[in-house]
Design a protein around this motif. Structure first.
Motif, mmCIF file in Angstrom:
data_model
loop_
_atom_site.group_PDB
_atom_site.id
_atom_site.type_symbol
_atom_site.label_atom_id
_atom_site.label_comp_id
_atom_site.label_asym_id
_atom_site.label_seq_id
_atom_site.Cartn_x
_atom_site.Cartn_y
_atom_site.Cartn_z
ATOM 1 N N ARG A 83 -11.988 -8.293 -59.422
ATOM 2 C CA ARG A 83 -12.263 -8.235 -57.980
ATOM 3 C C ARG A 83 -13.728 -8.584 -57.705
ATOM 4 O O ARG A 83 -14.034 -9.302 -56.755
ATOM 5 N N SER A 84 -14.613 -8.105 -58.554
ATOM 6 C CA SER A 84 -16.021 -8.472 -58.385
ATOM 7 C C SER A 84 -16.220 -9.964 -58.638
ATOM 8 O O SER A 84 -17.029 -10.614 -57.976
ATOM 9 N N VAL B 198 -31.843 0.683 -49.651
ATOM 10 C CA VAL B 198 -30.498 0.282 -50.083
ATOM 11 C C VAL B 198 -30.598 -0.841 -51.115
ATOM 12 O O VAL B 198 -31.615 -1.531 -51.192
ATOM 13 N N LYS C 240 -20.704 -2.157 -59.058
ATOM 14 C CA LYS C 240 -21.109 -1.204 -58.026
ATOM 15 C C LYS C 240 -22.611 -1.238 -57.781
ATOM 16 O O LYS C 240 -23.372 -1.795 -58.578
ATOM 17 N N GLY C 241 -23.003 -0.562 -56.700
ATOM 18 C CA GLY C 241 -24.399 -0.199 -56.459
ATOM 19 C C GLY C 241 -25.413 -1.323 -56.604
ATOM 20 O O GLY C 241 -25.236 -2.424 -56.092
ATOM 21 N N PRO D 141 -33.626 -8.709 -54.345
ATOM 22 C CA PRO D 141 -34.471 -9.895 -54.518
ATOM 23 C C PRO D 141 -35.637 -9.654 -55.472
ATOM 24 O O PRO D 141 -35.979 -10.527 -56.265
ATOM 25 N N ALA E 129 -14.144 -12.352 -57.984
ATOM 26 C CA ALA E 129 -13.717 -13.091 -56.790
ATOM 27 C C ALA E 129 -14.813 -13.067 -55.734
ATOM 28 O O ALA E 129 -15.116 -14.082 -55.095
ATOM 29 N N ASP E 130 -15.427 -11.916 -55.567
ATOM 30 C CA ASP E 130 -16.508 -11.759 -54.588
ATOM 31 C C ASP E 130 -17.668 -12.685 -54.938
ATOM 32 O O ASP E 130 -18.174 -13.425 -54.082
ATOM 33 N N GLU F 66 -29.470 -3.849 -51.335
ATOM 34 C CA GLU F 66 -29.782 -5.202 -50.839
ATOM 35 C C GLU F 66 -31.276 -5.407 -50.658
ATOM 36 O O GLU F 66 -31.764 -6.528 -50.738
ATOM 37 N N ALA F 67 -31.995 -4.329 -50.404
ATOM 38 C CA ALA F 67 -33.426 -4.460 -50.146
ATOM 39 C C ALA F 67 -34.224 -4.656 -51.432
ATOM 40 O O ALA F 67 -35.321 -5.208 -51.390
ATOM 41 N N ALA G 122 -16.812 -16.297 -54.316
ATOM 42 C CA ALA G 122 -16.815 -16.650 -52.887
ATOM 43 C C ALA G 122 -18.243 -16.859 -52.382
ATOM 44 O O ALA G 122 -18.470 -17.597 -51.434
ATOM 45 N N LEU G 123 -19.192 -16.207 -53.028
ATOM 46 C CA LEU G 123 -20.590 -16.327 -52.602
ATOM 47 C C LEU G 123 -21.290 -17.530 -53.226
ATOM 48 O O LEU G 123 -22.458 -17.777 -52.955
ATOM 49 N N ARG H 179 -24.834 -10.431 -56.710
ATOM 50 C CA ARG H 179 -24.592 -11.277 -55.531
ATOM 51 C C ARG H 179 -25.758 -12.231 -55.309
ATOM 52 O O ARG H 179 -25.555 -13.391 -54.948
ATOM 53 N N LYS H 180 -26.973 -11.749 -55.501
ATOM 54 C CA LYS H 180 -28.147 -12.634 -55.348
ATOM 55 C C LYS H 180 -28.063 -13.783 -56.346
ATOM 56 O O LYS H 180 -28.374 -14.929 -56.029
ATOM 57 N N ARG I 95 -24.179 -4.592 -58.154
ATOM 58 C CA ARG I 95 -23.406 -5.448 -57.257
ATOM 59 C C ARG I 95 -24.355 -6.308 -56.421
ATOM 60 O O ARG I 95 -24.139 -7.511 -56.268
#
Ligand SMILES: Cc1cc2nc3c(=O)[nH]c(=O)nc-3n(C[C@H](O)[C@H](O)[C@H](O)COP(=O)(O)OP(=O)(O)OC[C@H]3O[C@@H](n4cnc5c(N)ncnc54)[C@H](O)[C@@H]3O)c2cc1C
Ligand SMILES: NC(=O)c1ccc[n+]([C@@H]2O[C@H](COP(=O)([O-])OP(=O)(O)OC[C@H]3O[C@@H](n4cnc5c(N)ncnc54)[C@H](OP(=O)(O)O)[C@@H]3O)[C@@H](O)[C@H]2O)c1
Lengths: 244, 456
Positions: free
Chosen positions: A39-40, A199, A10-11, A205, A42-43, A201-202, A46-47, A18-19, A14
């Motif tokens: 589930r995470s 957020v 989460k949050g 990085p 798989a995500d 995503e910001a 995929a990335l 992803r990065k 997550r």
């Protein structure tokens, strides 16, 4: 990079995971719900990442920590970094009113996070070094009327992490202490939104950069370093008056 | 203003929390209602006792807003994981809150694109299904729903049901274009489209009057996958620009590495004066003048081809505090280009409208029970909300209903129940499905109260 990740579901976690996945890192996911970890996984796959293992670990149950780390180490072979973004929040009112909740927040955010760090530190140093990245909070920098119970756990955590870095950096353990400001996640949903809110995503990085460079302490977004500098310099009688 | 180096999804900023309730609105910022919005990563839990589910709130009107007595609604924004992707077939399964923004960034560079794209990337898969969105390629690809192979739904009854064109088909067909009223979409499985490069080859030209523009638009659809027209309905001729596009072949594409434009900040609190109606209108008026007479050809970035407005993140604020609406209708093919041209003149005569209107031609109707597109010409017209807006919409609706056309629910805020019923002979079939899967009418929205006669 090979990473053991606690809190990627989460949050902020997550977004950070992803990065890492986008650049092809290998990530062993540990957390309290294995179905959800899958589930995470798989995500992340995929990335572009790979997730060789999803392993149960409950931050409220100390006994699950060491076995989870052992399995993660085994799955990855070599570990470059352990990232801990798992944590619990409670409002000041809720934490004052509810002793069980108080116990959970203090245990998850301080006591058991310290246990995760101790066990990870031993393993990383044994293997010749590595990075331990943990999310504390700006709330741990100065007590405020509205967040000193949660803040106390984070203050303790920051204190501990700084000490760990002092003692073991020469032995190859880079402790990266991240202090997020207000980030819009499920954790902060419904709370009044202060200035500089952003957020996950910001800030992801900047967290990944701190991990890569082994930065000792990183405020994210960076502006919070100055905000907290200002807040820490306020005299106590002013802090008594402020309701934030 | 702050700037953040990474592109991030702008969040619809309506979180002026008043005690527990929040002021909620769609993209048009009109209407605004008080409601409770619950958000979280776990959609299965989130949707157990809510009256409606919404995505990123990019629908313009009241379709994503709670009915007055509707209690809490769920937002899927944080439920955005890809659950499976097969790089052989392009089949993707994801949680309903996955945005097109994230999907594009994850997969376009690897050769996969959404089969159908609306004019903004700030939409969720769930929203794309519920509105059964169309794109510039409707004449060729149909709506988004045509490419969806599975939907995992929580019906109003509380049951979780896997649906598809071959399983629980009735419920599936009603959900595609059903504006969230048949159930909460938890997961979406869709076949993505293979593309040979991430770039677009585009051609555009001006047309001297509306008839020519519409004829060329339909004509272009025979050889181009993506077509769209912008008509200047303030000008007596109804002149405009026709834009055509297709995916570039690797040989035509730039050799530089493909990237998405960065440096898009999240304007949580962007000042309202950053863009205003005046600058917006000037921008519109200059648009045609700048294009010139000649045909323009060349390589375009998918961002500027598909999402020209996404660069101005908060442009919906340009219309001031009363907000705006978008009127979108379709004039059926049977009525001919002449009827479309007549409608265009009516739009101009009603007056006070922004200069540019988006025009597209629609191909065959899909199976979605309430899905909007049908063969014909569609107009999308931005209107600032004023005291005369309801009357204006009613006048346009008179003509649309008489021609056998209909309006797009995801844009609508002002259509009357009577006009809606006149345009929607399919409503009975939709009601049947709702009766079966939601006997207690737990699911409803501000829009379903207004148009479908649900209880407040
Ligand atoms: C600039 C701009 C350009 C646009 N261009 C186009 C276009 O070219 N073509 C087109 O077709 N549309 C277009 N749209 C409209 C937009 O594509 C749709 O309104 C879309 O549904 C918005 O998605 P969302 O995730 O924001 O959904 P929301 O606006 O949050 O919700 C829209 C509807 O979907 C329902 N919904 C959303 N998620 C779920 C779920 N998980 N389960 C059940 N119901 C759900 C809601 O209840 C509501 O009825 C445009 C919008 C904008 C702002
Ligand atoms: N958001 C902010 O404004 C903010 C500000 C400063 C600091 N922080 C800190 O940053 C960290 C992440 O916050 P967030 O906002 O991303 O929170 P979040 O969205 O609530 O995510 C919390 C994460 O912690 C995990 N977790 C919670 N309890 C757990 C347990 N008992 N065992 C294992 N995992 C558990 C959750 O896993 P499940 O999927 O199993 O629930 C989830 O992945 C926290 O330490 C928080 O204190 C946040």
């Amino acid at each position: 990079m090979n990473v053991v990740f606690l809190g990627a579901t989460k949050g902020i976690g997550r977004a950070v995971a992803r990065k890492l996945a986008e650049r092809g890192d290998r990530i062993a996911l540990i957390g309290r719900d294995v179905e959800d970890l899958k589930r995470s996984a798989a995500d992340l796959e995929a990335l572009g990442g790979s997730v060789p293992a999803t392993i149960p670990c409950d931050l409220l149950d100390r006994a699950t920590i060491e076995p989870a780390l052992a399995s993660a180490w085994e799955a990855l072979g070599k570990v470059d970094a352990v990232v801990v973004t798992a944590g619990l929040f409670g409002t000041q009112d809720a934490l004052e009113a509810d002793a069980d909740m108080r116990d959970r927040v203090l245990t998850a955010d301080f006591t058991n996070t310290v246990h995760v760090c101790e066990a990870s530190a031993v393993r990383l140093i044994e293997a010749g070094g590595g990075t331990l990245c943990v999310l504390s909070s700006v709330s741990g920098d100065r007590p405020r009327k509205t967040a000193y119970l949660y803040g106390a756990a984070k203050a303790g955590l920051s204190f501990y992490l700084e000490g760990l870095d002092l003692k073991y950096r020469d032995a190859g353990l880079k402790t990266v202490l991240i202090k997020p400001g207000f980030i819009k996640t499920g954790m902060t949903e419904g709370l009044p939104v202060p200035p500089f809110a952003t957020v996950p995503e910001a800030i992801a990085p900047a967290i990944v950069r701190a991990i890569d460079r082994g930065t000792g302490v990183a405020y994210v977004p960076g502006i919070w370093r100055f905000v907290m500098l200002a807040i820490c310099s306020l005299p106590k009688f002013v802090m008594r008056k402020l309701n934030f | 203003m702050r700037s953040v180096a990474t592109p991030v999804l702008p969040v619809t900023r309506n979180a002026t929390a008043t005690s527990a309730a929040t002021r909620l609105s769609g993209w048009g910022r009109s209407p605004v209602v008080e409601g409770l919005e619950r958000i979280g990563e776990d959609l299965e839990r989130l949707t157990r006792d809510v009256s409606l589910t919404r995505g990123l709130g990019r629908s313009y009107g009241d379709s994503s807003l709670p009915a007055k007595g509707g209690g809490t609604i769920a937002s899927t924004r944080l439920a955005d994981r890809i659950l499976a992707f097969d790089p052989e077939t392009g089949v993707l399964r994801a949680e309903a809150g996955l945005s097109l923004f994230a999907l594009n960034r994850a997969l376009l560079d690897r050769g996969w694109f959404t089969p159908v794209s609306p004019g903004t990337q700030f939409v969720t898969l769930g929203g794309m299904v519920a509105s059964d969105v169309h794109g510039k390629n409707h004449h060729e690809a149909g709506t988004f729903g045509r490419h969806v192979s599975r939907l995992l739904l929580r019906a109003g009854s509380g049951d979780i049901v896997e649906t598809g064109p071959d399983v629980e088909r009735e419920l599936f067909d009603a959900t595609v274009g059903g504006m969230g009223l048949t159930g909460h979409i938890l997961e979406v499985e869709v076949r993505l489209k293979r593309v040979n490069s991430p770039w677009i080859w585009s051609e555009s030209e001006t047309a001297p009057d509306f008839e020519t523009l519409a004829e060329r638009l339909v004509d272009a659809g025979r050889s181009w996958p993506y077509t769209v027209a912008w008509a200047d309905l303030l000008h007596p001729s109804g002149r405009g620009i026709l834009v055509k596009g297709r995916w570039a072949e690797p040989g035509e594409a730039p050799t530089t590495k493909f990237t998405w434009p960065g440096a898009v900040a999240i304007p949580f609190d962007m000042p309202g004066w950053a863009i205003n109606p005046l600058s917006m209108r000037m921008f519109n008026a200059l648009y045609l003048a700048k294009h010139g007479r000649r045909t323009r050809t060349g390589i375009a970035h998918p961002q500027s081809f598909f999402y020209p407005l996404d660069a101005i993140l908060d442009w919906n604020r340009a219309y001031g505090s009363r907000g705006f609406t978008q009127y979108q209708c379709v004039i059926p093919k049977e009525s001919g280009v002449a009827a479309a041209a007549k409608f265009a003149r009516l739009v101009r005569e009603t007056g006070g409208l922004p200069c540019l209107v988006v025009v597209k031609d629609f191909g065959p109707e899909g199976p979605g029970v309430l899905s909007f597109p049908k063969p014909g010409i569609t107009f999308a017209i931005d209107l600032p909300v004023t005291d005369v807006t309801p009357g204006l919409v009613a006048r346009l609706n008179d003509v649309v209903a008489a021609e056998g056309g209909r309006v797009y629910l995801t844009k609508d805020a002002f259509t009357s129940r009577e006009h809606f019923r006149a345009m929607e002979p399919r409503l009975a079939a939709f009601d049947d499905v709702r009766r079966r899967w939601d006997p207690d009418r737990k699911i409803r929205s501000a829009q379903s109260v207004r148009l479908l006669g649900d209880n407040e």
